[in-house]
Write an enzyme that holds these catalytic residues in place. Structure first.
Site, PDB file in Angstrom:
ATOM      1  N   GLN B 223       0.827  -1.211   0.000  1.00 12.17           N
ATOM      2  CA  GLN B 223       0.000   0.000   0.000  1.00 12.17           C
ATOM      3  C   GLN B 223       0.862   1.262   0.000  1.00 12.17           C
ATOM      4  OE1 GLN B 223      -2.764  -2.243   3.239  1.00 12.17           O
ATOM      5  NE2 GLN B 223      -3.240  -0.083   3.028  1.00 12.17           N
ATOM      6  N   ARG B 372      -7.954  -1.102   8.634  1.00 12.42           N
ATOM      7  CA  ARG B 372      -9.027  -0.222   8.164  1.00 12.42           C
ATOM      8  C   ARG B 372      -9.482   0.707   9.283  1.00 12.42           C
ATOM      9  NH1 ARG B 372     -13.691  -1.833   3.790  1.00 12.42           N
ATOM     10  NH2 ARG B 372     -14.129   0.289   3.165  1.00 12.42           N
ATOM     11  N   CYS B 373      -8.541   1.418   9.793  1.00 13.60           N
ATOM     12  CA  CYS B 373      -8.780   2.271  10.952  1.00 13.60           C
ATOM     13  C   CYS B 373      -7.653   3.263  10.936  1.00 13.60           C
ATOM     14  CB  CYS B 373      -8.706   1.411  12.204  1.00 13.60           C
ATOM     15  SG  CYS B 373      -8.215   2.298  13.679  1.00 13.60           S
ATOM     16  N   GLU B 742     -12.867   4.409   6.090  1.00 11.35           N
ATOM     17  CA  GLU B 742     -12.703   3.724   7.365  1.00 11.35           C
ATOM     18  C   GLU B 742     -13.807   4.044   8.350  1.00 11.35           C
ATOM     19  OE1 GLU B 742      -8.656   4.730   8.187  1.00 11.35           O
ATOM     20  OE2 GLU B 742      -8.056   3.116   6.852  1.00 11.35           O
TER      21      GLU B 742
END
Ligand code: FES
Ligand code: FES
Lengths: 163, 788
Positions: B223, B372-373, B742
């Site tokens: 990523q 995802r935070c 998110e």
């Protein structure tokens, strides 16, 4: 390792090869035949990313030996857009935003082809159960369900038109 | 409501245009890392520890090396010759690449087998004979802090116990005093367990070293390819692999969610192997490797919320124990070891808050990474939202009403939170009102009262959260010292078509479409005429990558500003073409025209052509612009989620009847994509709330290390999500956008937990930790009945 000569039809073309007994069908397709649309997401036939059609039935190719597919007629994601025209499911996934990263998508589509073959007019609940062997971590499934619904409608219209 | 400025053909902001990237995925032509095949490529498989904590007595490679096709077995001792057996983590701790004496968690990489194909490499891995001397693992983080606990990291100089760091924010005394003086104080210990990202594609690498050019080409599920290249260069520079000799290509990625930010030992070993052998080496994790070596939340939070008896919140205190496993490999920004956990004061206006955290080593996989935070917001929001509900129950007030009475008001923005953040904008009341209206809150309240009278268990759960995304401003955010800006580079070709490159990397978020829409909005070039390219460090401008919902807030802003630079150059060219002064030129999307004479105009395409063919004297030819964007502040999206559940008392079965999510992420680029992101996030929110959690036994064995027993929700477990939005633009973002992806993973778990606990409230059940599974509910019901 024993070797076996196998012959099968993949996406309309005949292929023959000598393979090890233990070679998995998914690896045969991805590595020997260089068709990488069929994906691998788990080792336990839990995710469905490797789903293909064997003689018209959806099968998880990660738990299927290549030798067992001797003589079979196989379709993968690469083989469903006939003459460059999208399959109604491909069109529907695009229209309904039924994919994000696209990794589960080939398996989802191959599974859905079989689902609509056996149940051309499924309810939302039937679709959800029908694709419950395929995991998607991105879309939250709402739009996959909508995609399958759209394709079902289009395919039944097409059928009516050809009757 | 946001209205579109451009025609559907141009497809700027606000249009639900279909995704440009879909075709290749739909035809099975996406190119993921495992699809890469290079001539002479070798396959690598890891040998992993069956024990959570053990001394390595010996590693015997002989049998493995005797297998035809096995070329090498690489151990920690081998890497130690190059000083490559340890590597730094993103937060300046140290992590083993391969161990030389002790394994610290189950499934840790012990050595690597490299062979001519994967099947042979697996045979080789099985033939490696590793002798261990198992030791008593420390699994419980509280036990790890006890005085007689064995020291897990004697390798670290000065380390005397298993404590990693203490962090605090806010005013302890004032908060304690406010809590001591309050009418009502509610307390709870809340645990958010370790969970697994479960991107359907696992992690992997193909490393290919060319001895003649001395270049290392790497295909990586990353990523953040640029940041990883810099880190690799910092580590490998001493063997001559400096940054310009390393090229990382992050091809298509099958979901990331934070799991594809870190550097995993397998990457380093594959790179080392290719360097040593001089051939391409591929390593792709299998699912169990991915699952067990993944991830955390793993926060144990002791919360106290104080209020007046009629429900005015006065103070919040949270003391946390964070289980980081055997090393602190958090992906948090350097200056914030707990990331943005200090957003834990939530959406409410009160004066006193104090948050502290102690991080601890245990015999688990490296944890502490964001999933995802946006760096710990999930934990923060869970803490405050559970506590607000608990307070509502305690004082007998409707949880929605309690929230309305405590919200930060629209006119208070920018709002300075007691823990030091400056919230940019929001209208929390409007968001919650919309959610209540959409779900029919009042009707459900009535239905619930009736059901309760019949002895049935029905619950309504609310979560109103403030997210904090867009990492981030360089004054606050860096990773290993690298400031967290992002970038965009636009090249408009003479024919008016464009190529734009970014420092971010999509893992399914649809960047190829949304970035093209941003440029279409700014320049009036149709989005279909703009190619977007990301993920190749040799061609893309430097950027910190995609995670923490940062792509739109940072790279999206960079795109807008780069486009505006281009527009300024275009204005000069247009003035030259129309033979007027620059001051007489005006702009409307896609067109320059002469003030007061709109028929005298030049399209952006004509201007682009002129940039290569007919420019004003002295001007540099070409039509290109680049911008590196360092945001002035973070962005603060918010949302209001409401969930309705029914619980079956006899079995503990939970049925999610409805779930409504209203998000406010500022101005929206592509509503279809935003909605899709919210759906996906909600499913990743229901997952930890009801199904997922990595389970360890006392020896540190993972009990659910495959997708057969780790329950990722299928289409059957996922409800039909209902979504909507309000729009409060960010005042400091060039597009007024905030980022969204998110929010749903952050907002959904407390909404669901609150609903289930609300259902169980008549039985005297006041809290359950997630995942709230039917058996956990059933046990709680039996316990409460036994007590009654
Ligand atoms: S790879 Fe075949 S089911 Fe997961
Ligand atoms: S689209 Fe990413 S897993 Fe389904």
């Amino acid at each position: 390792m024993a070797k076996h000569n196998i012959t099968m039809t993949i996406n309309g073309e005949s292929v023959s090869a000598e393979v090890d007994s233990r070679l998995l069908l998914v690896h045969f397709i991805r590595e020997n035949l260089d068709m990488t649309g069929t994906h691998i997401g788990c080792d336990t036939s839990s995710c469905g990313a490797c789903t293909i059609l064997i003689d018209g039935k959806s099968v998880k190719s990660c738990t299927y030996l290549a030798v067992r597919a001797d003589g079979a007629n196989i379709t993968t994601i690469e083989g469903i857009a006939a003459d460059g025209t999208n399959h109604p499911l491909q069109k529907a996934f695009h229209d309904q935003h039924g994919l994000h990263c696209g990794f589960c998508t080939p398996g989802m589509i191959m599974r859905s082809i079989d689902l609509l073959e056996t149940n051309p007019n499924p309810t939302e609940e039937e679709i959800r159960w029908g694709i419950s062997g395929n995991l998607c971590r991105c879309t939250g499934y709402n739009n996959i369900v909508k995609s399958v619904q759209q394709a079902a409608e289009e395919m039944s219209k097409e059928k009516e038109a050809t009757v | 409501m946001f209205s579109c400025k451009t025609s559907p053909e141009v497809g700027g902001m606000g249009h639900s245009v279909k995704r440009k990237e879909d075709a290749r995925f739909l035809h099975g032509k996406g190119k993921y890392t495992d699809d890469v095949k290079l001539p002479g490529m070798l396959s690598m498989v890891m040998v992993r520890s069956p024990y959570a904590y053990a001394k390595i007595k010996s590693i015997d490679k002989e049998k493995a090396l005797a297998i035809p096709g096995v070329l090498a077995v690489i151990t920690g001792e081998d890497l130690a010759q190059y000083n490559l057996h340890w590597m730094p983590t993103l937060l300046s701790d140290s992590q083993m690449v391969l161990p030389t004496d002790t394994v610290m968690h189950q499934s840790q990489e012990v050595c690597a087998v490299i062979a001519t194909d994967r099947y042979i490499a697996v045979d080789g891995a099985e033939a490696v004979d590793v002798q261990y001397e198992p030791m008593k693992a420390i699994v419980n983080p509280y036990k790890a802090l006890e005085e007689d606990a064995p020291l897990l990291r004697p390798d670290k100089e000065g380390q005397k116990d298993n404590h990693i760091y203490h962090w605090e924010r806010g005013e302890r005394e004032k908060t304690d005093a406010a809590i001591a003086a309050a009418d009502v104080v509610v307390k709870e210990r809340i645990h958010l367990p370790r969970i697994h990202v479960a991107s359907i594609e696992t992690c992997g690498i193909v490393a290919s070293y060319d001895k003649d050019t001395e270049k290392m080409l790497i295909y990586l599920t990353s990523q953040a390819p640029h940041a990883i290249r810099t880190i690799l260069a910092l580590v490998a520079g001493h063997v001559g692999l400096s940054e310009e000799k390393i090229r990382i290509i992050a091809p298509d990625i099958g979901g990331g969610f934070g799991g594809k930010v870190p550097v995993y030992p397998g990457y380093v070993v594959a790179i080392a192997a290719s360097f040593l052998i001089g051939k391409p080496v591929k390593w792709i994790e299998d699912r169990s490797e991915n699952l067990i070596n993944g991830f955390a939340r793993d926060y144990h939070m002791d919360c106290e919320l104080a209020a007046t008896k009629d429900g005015k919140i006065q103070a919040f205190k949270v003391s946390t124990l964070a289980d980081h496993g055997y090393t602190d490999s958090s992906a948090n920004p350097s200056k914030y070891p707990t990331g943005m956990f200090s957003i834990c004061t939530g959406s409410y206006d009160y004066e006193h808050a104090f948050a502290e955290l102690d991080a601890v080593y245990t015999n688990k996989a490296p944890g502490g990474v964001a999933y995802r935070c946006s760096f710990r917001v999930t934990e923060a929001v869970h803490a405050i939202e559970r506590m607000v509900d608990k307070l509502a129950a305690e004082i007998g007030k409707d949880p929605a009403q309690l929230r309305f009475e405590n919200f930060i008001k629209k006119e208070q923005f920018p709002y300075a939170s007691p823990l030091g953040w400056s919230y940019d904008s929001g209208d929390y009341k409007a968001t919650l009102e919309k959610a209540m209206e959409m779900i029919g809150y009042d009707d459900y309240k009535k239905e619930q009262a009736e059901k309760r009278a019949q002895g049935k268990l029905m619950g309504i759960g609310i979560c109103t959260f403030t997210e904090v995304v867009g990492a981030g401003p360089s004054k606050d955010f860096d990773i290993l010292g690298i400031a967290m800006f992002d970038s965009a580079e636009i090249r408009v070709h003479p024919t008016g078509k464009a190529l734009a490159r970014f420092g971010t990397k999509s893992q399914g978020q649809g960047h190829e479409t949304t970035y093209a829409q941003i440029l279409a909005e700014e320049l009036g070039i149709p989005y279909t005429d703009i190619e977007i390219d990301e993920g190749d460090t040799d061609t893309a401008p430097y950027g910190l990558g995609t995670y923490a919902s940062r792509s739109t807030p940072t790279a999206g802003a960079a795109a807008a500003i780069a486009a505006r630079k281009l527009k300024d150059k275009g204005k000069k060219i247009a003035a030259h073409l129309l033979e007027v002064s620059e001051d007489d030129i005006e702009w409307e999307v896609g067109k320059y025209f002469v003030k007061g004479a709109p028929e005298k105009s030049k399209t952006i395409q004509e201007v682009a052509f002129a940039a290569y063919t007919n420019i004003p004297p002295g001007m540099e030819p070409g039509f290109e612009a680049t911008h590196y964007y360092d945001p002035p502040n973070l962005t603060f999206p918010n949302g209001a989620y409401i969930c309705v559940v029914e619980v079956e008392e006899e079995t503990g079965a939970i049925d999610v009847k409805r779930f409504v999510a209203i998000d406010d992420c500022g101005n929206i680029i592509n509503p279809m994509i935003v909605e899709g992101q919210v759906h996906g996030g909600l499913t990743q929110g229901i997952a930890p709330a009801m199904y997922e959690g990595i389970v360890y036994d006392d020896e540190g064995n993972v009990l659910n290390g495959t997708l057969m027993d780790y329950l990722v929700p299928t289409a059957v477990e996922s409800p039909h999500w209902e979504t909507g939005h309000t729009i409060t633009p960010s005042p400091h973002h060039p597009l007024g956008a905030k980022g969204v992806a998110e929010s749903p993973t952050v907002g959904a778990p407390p909404a669901i937990a609150n609903a289930i606990i609300d259902a169980l409230y008549p039985l005297g059940i006041k809290h359950l930790d997630i995942p709230i599974t039917p058996d956990k509910v059933w046990e709680a019901i039996q316990e409460s009945k036994a007590k009654a």
